[in-house]
Design an enzyme around this catalytic site. Structure first.
Site, short mmCIF file in Angstrom:
data_model
loop_
_atom_site.label_atom_id
_atom_site.label_comp_id
_atom_site.label_asym_id
_atom_site.label_seq_id
_atom_site.Cartn_x
_atom_site.Cartn_y
_atom_site.Cartn_z
N TYR A 138 0.86 -1.19 0.00
CA TYR A 138 0.00 0.00 0.00
C TYR A 138 0.90 1.23 0.00
O TYR A 138 1.84 1.32 0.79
CB TYR A 138 -0.89 -0.01 1.24
CG TYR A 138 -1.78 1.20 1.38
CD1 TYR A 138 -2.84 1.43 0.51
CD2 TYR A 138 -1.57 2.13 2.41
CE1 TYR A 138 -3.65 2.54 0.64
CE2 TYR A 138 -2.40 3.23 2.55
CZ TYR A 138 -3.43 3.44 1.67
OH TYR A 138 -4.25 4.53 1.82
N ASP A 178 9.33 2.88 -0.18
CA ASP A 178 8.27 3.52 0.58
C ASP A 178 8.46 3.11 2.04
O ASP A 178 8.02 2.04 2.46
CB ASP A 178 6.90 3.09 0.05
CG ASP A 178 5.77 3.77 0.82
OD1 ASP A 178 6.07 4.51 1.79
OD2 ASP A 178 4.60 3.56 0.44
N LYS A 217 4.27 9.03 9.03
CA LYS A 217 4.04 8.34 10.30
C LYS A 217 5.04 8.79 11.39
O LYS A 217 4.86 9.87 11.92
CB LYS A 217 4.00 6.83 10.08
CG LYS A 217 2.81 6.47 9.15
CD LYS A 217 2.41 5.03 9.08
CE LYS A 217 1.08 4.89 8.36
NZ LYS A 217 1.10 4.10 7.14
C1 LIG Z 1 0.38 4.55 5.76
C2 LIG Z 1 1.13 4.34 4.53
C3 LIG Z 1 1.01 5.20 3.42
C4 LIG Z 1 0.00 6.31 3.38
O1 LIG Z 1 0.26 7.29 4.33
P1 LIG Z 1 -0.94 8.29 4.74
O2 LIG Z 1 -0.27 9.24 5.68
O3 LIG Z 1 -2.00 7.45 5.35
O4 LIG Z 1 -1.39 8.95 3.50
C5 LIG Z 1 1.84 5.01 2.34
N1 LIG Z 1 2.74 4.01 2.32
C6 LIG Z 1 2.87 3.15 3.35
C7 LIG Z 1 3.90 2.07 3.28
C8 LIG Z 1 2.06 3.27 4.48
O5 LIG Z 1 2.18 2.39 5.48
#
Ligand SMILES: *Cc1c(COP(=O)(O)O)cnc(C)c1O
Length: 425
Positions: A142, A237, A265
């Protein structure tokens, strides 16, 4: 009617599904979401003042524990000086310097306000820099909800079983190649066919949005060398894993340097902060230096940056990650032992401050293996733990998170509850 139910029914009147992010709605596990009133350290309290040990941690940011006094103080002090200026600040330089100093692959970094913005911008930059259109992503990973990345994505998309969101025209995703995580041959094949059109690979270097799936030996190395060979960019990511899997994210654990990294995060300490960064020669293609446009009214927000900066400072204290991983080991090994003693097929895995619980005989290495785990059993486990005051993510496809505040007593209480629940499974 319980207060949580009352609030949920009221929320559903004005908010679609009663929530502002789908997994919060408890759809896959059933039941009523807990409305949280406050949080402190390893605990959250719901609208009925019921206390829970929390392994969601706001889905990753709360690595120091909730409402860490130094983070709260930094936010209060920053807020007094004004909430947003739309002009550069010294604190933005400090957080950029802190990120660049810790992640050697990042020479320049730009702040945004979410992980979605970070990945969306990094993809645009990769396309602008290479002059190519195609991107590779992996099923079950994701990367936020930007159109071109919302194909066979993990997290809420898995929970709801939709391969692609409605509202994404086929033209928007025709340049997105979706391959199997941990299957390097498929990536080699894609490069053989489309090599000169592929702008980048984007990957969660440890996948945390299909439960927790680690890369098999050679997988990330293979991605790195294919990208180098074909002139494509490798994007890690690390929105979830950055400063969470270890002090330098997965790139620090593996020694593999991506061309671009996305973060969010943990770097916001609970406030909305995201970032993307990498090689200077690539980052210099962003406006105002280059012709790849990217902007944000609240980017580098002073209050959010203050929370992020003090969080990064506290994470740099010697031994923090060793202690975090040790608590995580006690938790996951303890759960696995108690499951085995009760004859429940469950396995566990962890890295740094994130963990996976799988209702299967062995730890999955692929999306297919994750999908084969016993979801019904997870749901029973989830509710059994919840009524005993332990809050796990409400989906079998999410990773779990511990914090520096999860001490031995908290882990022991969790294991005690789990023993009772396993006995009933
Ligand atoms: C949470 C997450 C996202 C999206 O981040 P948001 O702040 O919710 O838009 C993208 N990539 C990874 C790997 C994530 O865990």
């Amino acid at each position: 009617m319980s207060r949580n139910t009352e609030l949920f029914e009221r929320a559903c009147q004005t908010i679609p599904g009663g929530v502002n992010s789908p997994v919060r709605a408890f759809r896959s596990v059933g039941g009523t979401p807990r409305f949280i009133k406050r949080a402190q350290g390893p605990y959250v309290w719901d609208a009925e003042d019921t206390q829970y040990i929390d392994y969601v941690g706001s889905w990753g940011p709360a690595i120091l524990g909730h409402a860490h006094p130094e983070v709260i103080r930094a936010v209060q002090e920053a807020a007094i000086d004004g909430l947003s200026f739309g002009a550069p600040t010294e604190a933005e330089i400090e957080i950029a310097e802190a990120i660049v100093a810790r992640l050697p692959s990042i020479e320049k970094v730009r702040l945004v306000s979410s992980g979605t913005e970070a990945t969306m911008s990094a993809i645009r930059l990769a396309r602008g820099f290479t002059g190519r259109s195609k991107i590779i992503k992996f099923e079950g990973c994701y990367h936020g909800h930007a159109d071109s990345l919302l194909v066979k994505a993990g997290s809420g998309m898995l929970t709801f079983g939709n391969p692609t969101s409605a509202g994404v025209p086929p033209e928007f995703i025709k340049h997105t190649l979706v391959l199997d995580f941990n299957r390097l041959e498929a990536v080699e094949e894609a490069f053989k066919q489309h090599g000169s059109d592929i702008a980048c690979i984007i990957v969660e270097p440890i996948a945390g949005n299909m439960n927790l799936v680690k890369p098999q030996p050679g997988f990330l190395e293979g991605l790195r060398s294919l990208c180098t060979q074909y002139g494509a960019l490798l994007i890690f990511d690390e929105v979830m894993t950055g400063f969470r899997a270890g002090p330098q994210g997965v790139q620090g654990l593996t020694g593999i340097a991506p061309d671009l990294t996305t973060l969010a995060k943990v770097i916001g300490g609970g406030m909305p902060v995201g970032a993307f960064g990498g090689r200077a020669d690539i980052m210099e293609h962003i406006a105002p230096l280059g012709n790849v446009y990217q902007a944000g009214t609240l980017s580098g927000n002073p209050v959010a940056v203050a929370a992020g900066l003090v969080t990064l400072k506290l994470l740099a204290e010697p031994g923090f990650y060793d202690r975090l991983a040790e608590q995580n080991r006690k938790l996951t090994e303890g759960l696995a032992q108690r499951a085995a003693a009760a004859g429940v097929a469950m396995s566990t895995d962890y890295v740094g401050g994130m963990f996976g619980l799988y209702f299967s005989e062995s730890v999955p290495t692929s999306f297919a293996e994750v999908s084969a785990c016993n979801v019904e059993r997870f749901n029973k486990f989830f509710h059994g733990m919840l009524i005993r005051g332990v809050h796990f993510a409400p989906s079998a496809f999410e990773a779990g998170f511990i914090s520096g505040a999860h001490d031995d007593a908290v882990i022991a209480a969790t294991l005690e509850a789990a023993e009772e629940v396993f006995a009933k499974l």
